[in-house]
Design a protein around this motif. Structure first.
Motif, PDB file in Angstrom:
ATOM      1  N   UNK A  92       0.874  -1.273  -0.183  1.00 32.89           N
ATOM      2  CA  UNK A  92      -0.028   0.023   0.125  1.00 32.89           C
ATOM      3  C   UNK A  92       0.930   1.274  -0.119  1.00 32.89           C
ATOM      4  N   UNK A  93       1.459   1.629  -1.072  1.00 35.21           N
ATOM      5  CA  UNK A  93       2.250   2.796  -1.230  1.00 35.21           C
ATOM      6  C   UNK A  93       1.555   4.100  -0.702  1.00 35.21           C
ATOM      7  N   UNK A  94       2.448   4.920   0.148  1.00 33.59           N
ATOM      8  CA  UNK A  94       2.023   6.071   0.659  1.00 33.59           C
ATOM      9  C   UNK A  94       2.746   7.178  -0.030  1.00 33.59           C
ATOM     10  N   UNK A  95       1.869   8.263  -0.379  1.00 31.33           N
ATOM     11  CA  UNK A  95       2.774   9.476  -0.895  1.00 31.33           C
ATOM     12  C   UNK A  95       3.221  10.232   0.184  1.00 31.33           C
ATOM     13  N   UNK A  96       4.472  10.291   0.079  1.00 29.22           N
ATOM     14  CA  UNK A  96       5.682  11.091   0.834  1.00 29.22           C
ATOM     15  C   UNK A  96       6.269  12.234   0.113  1.00 29.22           C
ATOM     16  N   UNK A  97       6.554  13.176   1.118  1.00 27.37           N
ATOM     17  CA  UNK A  97       7.554  14.306   0.487  1.00 27.37           C
ATOM     18  C   UNK A  97       8.878  14.026   1.078  1.00 27.37           C
ATOM     19  N   UNK A  98       9.874  14.196   0.019  1.00 25.04           N
ATOM     20  CA  UNK A  98      11.121  14.011   0.229  1.00 25.04           C
ATOM     21  C   UNK A  98      12.001  15.301   0.076  1.00 25.04           C
ATOM     22  N   UNK A  99      13.059  15.626   0.828  1.00 23.99           N
ATOM     23  CA  UNK A  99      13.740  16.824   0.725  1.00 23.99           C
ATOM     24  C   UNK A  99      15.339  16.526   0.173  1.00 23.99           C
ATOM     25  N   UNK A 100      15.768  17.213  -0.606  1.00 31.08           N
ATOM     26  CA  UNK A 100      16.961  17.020  -1.219  1.00 31.08           C
ATOM     27  C   UNK A 100      18.099  16.727  -0.067  1.00 31.08           C
ATOM     28  N   UNK A 111      24.295  23.906  -4.385  1.00 30.77           N
ATOM     29  CA  UNK A 111      24.212  22.762  -3.623  1.00 30.77           C
ATOM     30  C   UNK A 111      24.059  21.331  -4.353  1.00 30.77           C
ATOM     31  N   UNK A 112      25.075  20.617  -4.243  1.00 29.58           N
ATOM     32  CA  UNK A 112      25.075  19.382  -4.896  1.00 29.58           C
ATOM     33  C   UNK A 112      24.590  18.346  -3.994  1.00 29.58           C
ATOM     34  N   UNK A 113      23.462  17.455  -4.598  1.00 25.16           N
ATOM     35  CA  UNK A 113      22.840  16.350  -3.803  1.00 25.16           C
ATOM     36  C   UNK A 113      22.136  15.517  -4.489  1.00 25.16           C
ATOM     37  N   UNK A 114      21.297  14.649  -3.787  1.00 28.85           N
ATOM     38  CA  UNK A 114      20.266  13.646  -4.454  1.00 28.85           C
ATOM     39  C   UNK A 114      18.917  13.928  -3.759  1.00 28.85           C
ATOM     40  N   UNK A 115      17.741  13.371  -4.443  1.00 26.28           N
ATOM     41  CA  UNK A 115      16.557  13.392  -4.255  1.00 26.28           C
ATOM     42  C   UNK A 115      15.855  12.325  -4.788  1.00 26.28           C
ATOM     43  N   UNK A 116      14.691  11.580  -4.328  1.00 26.10           N
ATOM     44  CA  UNK A 116      14.294  10.456  -4.753  1.00 26.10           C
ATOM     45  C   UNK A 116      13.191  10.998  -5.835  1.00 26.10           C
ATOM     46  N   UNK A 117      13.101   9.936  -6.852  1.00 29.13           N
ATOM     47  CA  UNK A 117      11.989  10.455  -8.224  1.00 29.13           C
ATOM     48  C   UNK A 117      11.280   9.176  -8.243  1.00 29.13           C
ATOM     49  N   UNK A 128      17.916  10.580  -7.607  1.00 28.85           N
ATOM     50  CA  UNK A 128      18.446  11.502  -8.950  1.00 28.85           C
ATOM     51  C   UNK A 128      19.582  12.196  -8.245  1.00 28.85           C
ATOM     52  N   UNK A 129      20.558  12.649  -9.065  1.00 29.53           N
ATOM     53  CA  UNK A 129      21.602  13.513  -8.743  1.00 29.53           C
ATOM     54  C   UNK A 129      21.349  14.688  -9.347  1.00 29.53           C
ATOM     55  N   UNK A 130      21.515  15.779  -8.752  1.00 31.08           N
ATOM     56  CA  UNK A 130      21.556  17.207  -9.262  1.00 31.08           C
ATOM     57  C   UNK A 130      22.099  18.224  -8.372  1.00 31.08           C
ATOM     58  N   UNK A 142      14.779  25.627  -8.191  1.00 29.51           N
ATOM     59  CA  UNK A 142      14.424  24.072  -8.283  1.00 29.51           C
ATOM     60  C   UNK A 142      15.487  22.922  -8.230  1.00 29.51           C
ATOM     61  N   UNK A 143      15.174  21.868  -8.099  1.00 31.49           N
ATOM     62  CA  UNK A 143      16.340  20.660  -8.307  1.00 31.49           C
ATOM     63  C   UNK A 143      16.543  20.582  -9.690  1.00 31.49           C
ATOM     64  N   UNK A 144      17.929  20.857 -10.140  1.00 29.16           N
ATOM     65  CA  UNK A 144      18.231  20.622 -11.500  1.00 29.16           C
ATOM     66  C   UNK A 144      18.899  19.280 -11.643  1.00 29.16           C
ATOM     67  N   UNK A 145      18.355  18.252 -12.297  1.00 27.86           N
ATOM     68  CA  UNK A 145      18.605  16.987 -12.324  1.00 27.86           C
ATOM     69  C   UNK A 145      19.809  17.039 -13.590  1.00 27.86           C
ATOM     70  N   UNK A 146      20.845  16.179 -12.904  1.00 27.26           N
ATOM     71  CA  UNK A 146      22.047  15.948 -13.915  1.00 27.26           C
ATOM     72  C   UNK A 146      22.115  14.424 -14.503  1.00 27.26           C
TER      73      UNK A 146
END
Length: 272
Positions: A92-100, A111-117, A128-130, A142-146
């Motif tokens: 039962x997937x739950x919609x969550x909010x994730x921070x970079x 800031x270089x980092x990652x975020x779930x997509x 994702x990396x960005x 906004x997060x800019x994906x590399x």
């Protein structure tokens, strides 16, 4: 499916000018400084802000401060980093909010980092990396994906020069190879294109970037043309002086002692 160069912000995906970072058509060649063979440089080529030839003891400055800065920033500096909504869970997937998650930051607020997509039982498994850029109001762009997870070798490096070094694995529509991404322009340049052709002919056409320092100097390994395994070189951007070699401590001490001895003998002759 999202491609490199797209923007993620507050759970919404929007095109950022182009589908993928622009590729530079032509660039001025960087100035090479030979450091040594891979065996002479060793498995850890950058240590304590220096790149050293272990056989000769000669070193070159290669300062990298963007990762060390993470722990020295004031409380709240990363407030407002981009977020993304992703479903987490299997049955039962739950919609969550994730921070970079920041991995490196430079003095300009990049800031270089990652975020779930991707939806997953653990969305952080393949993030994702960005990057995001701190704005004048204290927030972030906004997060800019590399790249997607698995589309690069080792973790990319951020420089004070505003550039990101990434060794692409050959997927994601960008092709493989060591690349230099300029945050201000969005232009991505193959590091091979920054190297004088005669250097590639001498050491080999296989180019792998080992690091980028605060000035934008690149540490690269060229191989394919020499049985010794090629060469490790520092590439300096146009307009900057190549890093000077620092002799090993014993050599410096001997040189200083020789100068002192000459001065002492000259003084004795003058006084005598």
């Amino acid at each position: 499916m999202m491609r490199p160069g797209w923007v993620i912000a507050f759970g919404i995906v929007a095109a950022w000018g182009v589908v993928a970072p622009s590729r530079a058509e032509a660039s001025a060649y960087y100035t090479p400084t030979y450091v040594g063979t891979p065996g002479e440089v060793g498995n850890v080529p950058i240590a304590d802000g220096m790149v050293s030839n272990q056989a000769t003891g000669t070193s070159h400055a290669f300062l990298q401060s963007t990762r060390d800065r993470l722990g020295s920033l004031p409380s709240g500096y990363f407030d407002g980093l981009p977020t993304n909504q992703v479903r987490q869970g299997a049955t039962r997937p739950v919609l969550n909010t994730y921070t970079m998650r920041p991995v490196a930051v430079n003095g300009s607020g990049i800031v270089l980092g990652t975020i779930p997509i991707h939806a997953s039982s653990d969305p952080w498994r393949n993030p994702a990396l960005g990057y995001a850029v701190k704005q004048a109001d204290g927030g972030f762009s906004p997060f800019r994906q590399l790249a997607f997870h698995g589309e690069y070798y080792e973790f990319p490096q951020l420089s004070e020069s505003g550039q990101i070094l990434i060794n692409r694995a050959g997927s994601g529509g960008m092709g493989g190879g060591s690349m230099l991404h300029d945050v201000a322009t969005g232009v991505e340049t193959a590091i091979r294109d920054l190297i004088p052709p005669e250097l590639l002919a001498r050491y080999g056409n296989s180019v792998y970037a080992l690091g980028i320092d605060d000035r934008g100097d690149l540490l690269v390994h060229l191989s394919g043309a020499e049985p010794s395994g090629g060469g490790v070189l520092i590439l300096t951007p146009p307009g900057l002086d190549a890093p000077a070699a620092v002799p090993e401590p014993s050599g410096a001490w001997l040189a200083a002692a020789a100068i002192a001895g000459l001065a002492f003998r000259a003084r004795r002759r003058r006084d005598g």
